[in-house]
Design a protein around this motif. Structure first.
Motif, PDB file in Angstrom:
ATOM      1  N   PHE A  84       0.765  -1.023  -0.060  1.00  0.00           N
ATOM      2  CA  PHE A  84      -0.045   0.089  -0.059  1.00  0.00           C
ATOM      3  C   PHE A  84       0.883   1.222   0.048  1.00  0.00           C
ATOM      4  N   PRO A  85       0.704   2.395  -0.649  1.00  0.00           N
ATOM      5  CA  PRO A  85      -0.528   2.644  -1.621  1.00  0.00           C
ATOM      6  C   PRO A  85      -0.416   1.971  -3.115  1.00  0.00           C
ATOM      7  N   GLU A  87      -1.052  -0.761  -3.949  1.00  0.00           N
ATOM      8  CA  GLU A  87      -2.031  -1.842  -4.087  1.00  0.00           C
ATOM      9  C   GLU A  87      -3.192  -1.348  -3.167  1.00  0.00           C
ATOM     10  N   PRO A  88      -4.522  -1.438  -3.563  1.00  0.00           N
ATOM     11  CA  PRO A  88      -5.567  -1.091  -2.900  1.00  0.00           C
ATOM     12  C   PRO A  88      -5.652  -2.138  -1.539  1.00  0.00           C
ATOM     13  N   ILE A 112     -12.601   1.624  -7.224  1.00  0.00           N
ATOM     14  CA  ILE A 112     -11.431   1.942  -6.843  1.00  0.00           C
ATOM     15  C   ILE A 112     -10.527   0.924  -5.917  1.00  0.00           C
ATOM     16  N   LEU A 113     -11.603  -0.157  -5.532  1.00  0.00           N
ATOM     17  CA  LEU A 113     -10.716  -1.279  -4.991  1.00  0.00           C
ATOM     18  C   LEU A 113     -10.341  -2.257  -6.121  1.00  0.00           C
ATOM     19  N   ARG A 114     -10.638  -1.774  -7.334  1.00  0.00           N
ATOM     20  CA  ARG A 114     -10.119  -2.713  -8.451  1.00  0.00           C
ATOM     21  C   ARG A 114      -9.359  -1.965  -9.265  1.00  0.00           C
ATOM     22  N   ASP A 116      -9.625   0.902 -10.725  1.00  0.00           N
ATOM     23  CA  ASP A 116      -9.460   2.514 -10.742  1.00  0.00           C
ATOM     24  C   ASP A 116      -8.384   2.791  -9.529  1.00  0.00           C
ATOM     25  N   TRP A 117      -8.096   1.685  -8.796  1.00  0.00           N
ATOM     26  CA  TRP A 117      -7.047   2.319  -7.839  1.00  0.00           C
ATOM     27  C   TRP A 117      -5.793   2.891  -8.323  1.00  0.00           C
ATOM     28  N   LEU A 121      -4.967   7.655  -4.188  1.00  0.00           N
ATOM     29  CA  LEU A 121      -6.150   7.698  -3.483  1.00  0.00           C
ATOM     30  C   LEU A 121      -5.653   7.171  -2.021  1.00  0.00           C
ATOM     31  N   VAL A 126     -11.587   5.193   0.018  1.00  0.00           N
ATOM     32  CA  VAL A 126     -12.403   3.784   0.103  1.00  0.00           C
ATOM     33  C   VAL A 126     -13.549   3.919   0.867  1.00  0.00           C
TER      34      VAL A 126
END
Length: 188
Positions: A84-85, A87-88, A112-114, A116-117, A121, A126
């Motif tokens: 992270f960040p 990876e979501p 945004i968890l897939r 569009d992350w 962000l 989230v």
């Protein structure tokens, strides 16, 4: 919780004093700490850290105060990787829920968890996204097809099914546990 820079300073002092026997604070931990410090949560959302020493794994509780899911209490497990960040976070709903964007296993369909992350962000984005799924479920990007079809076909029936599921009823052959918060003087 400690501030980011004080964590880093404390780590450096400890390393010097203990000869570097302590675990290093990762960049993911620093970023999560920053994101958590910047959160301004409404009364309808709270966080809980089962292990106070592990800020990469926590539980978020959401109690919608409007929309289809008003009055329900939903918990989400956040598991944040050391990448992270970049990876979501992995977010799972702990309750079985009748929702077009959350399947019966708790997987959450939020762009945004897939795909569009982006590293810019943060956790707030989230949390706002999850909040929005409860305010405006998206039948066009579904994980639970039956709930999505129900919502598209007959919003009133969808509402009745949501309320029945939240009350601990059975909808389309699936039995749900009660998630409605108890009213004053009522047993949950």
């Amino acid at each position: 919780m400690l501030k980011i820079w004080s964590m880093k300073k404390e780590q450096q002092k400890s390393e010097v004093a203990a000869g570097s026997n302590k675990k290093k604070v990762t960049s993911a931990q620093l970023r999560v700490q920053k994101d958590l410090n910047e959160l301004s949560l409404p009364d309808t959302i709270s966080t809980h850290f089962p292990n106070p020493d592990d800020i990469l794994n926590f539980v978020l509780t959401l109690t919608p105060d409007e929309g289809f899911y008003k009055g329900g209490v939903f918990t989400f497990t956040f598991a944040i990787s050391v990448n992270f960040p970049h990876e979501p976070p992995k977010v799972t709903c702990n309750e079985k829920i009748y929702h077009p964007n959350i399947d019966l296993n708790g997987n959450v369909c939020l762009n945004i968890l897939r795909q569009d992350w982006m590293p810019v962000l943060d956790l707030n984005a989230v949390i706002v996204g999850i909040q929005f799924l409860f305010l405006e479920p998206n039948a066009g990007d579904w994980l639970n097809k039956e709930a999505a079809d129900d919502m598209k076909g007959d919003r009133e029936r969808f509402y009745r099914n949501v309320r029945s599921a939240m009350a601990g009823g059975t909808v389309k052959g699936e039995t749900f546990k009660r998630v409605l918060k108890a009213k004053p003087g009522e047993k949950a």
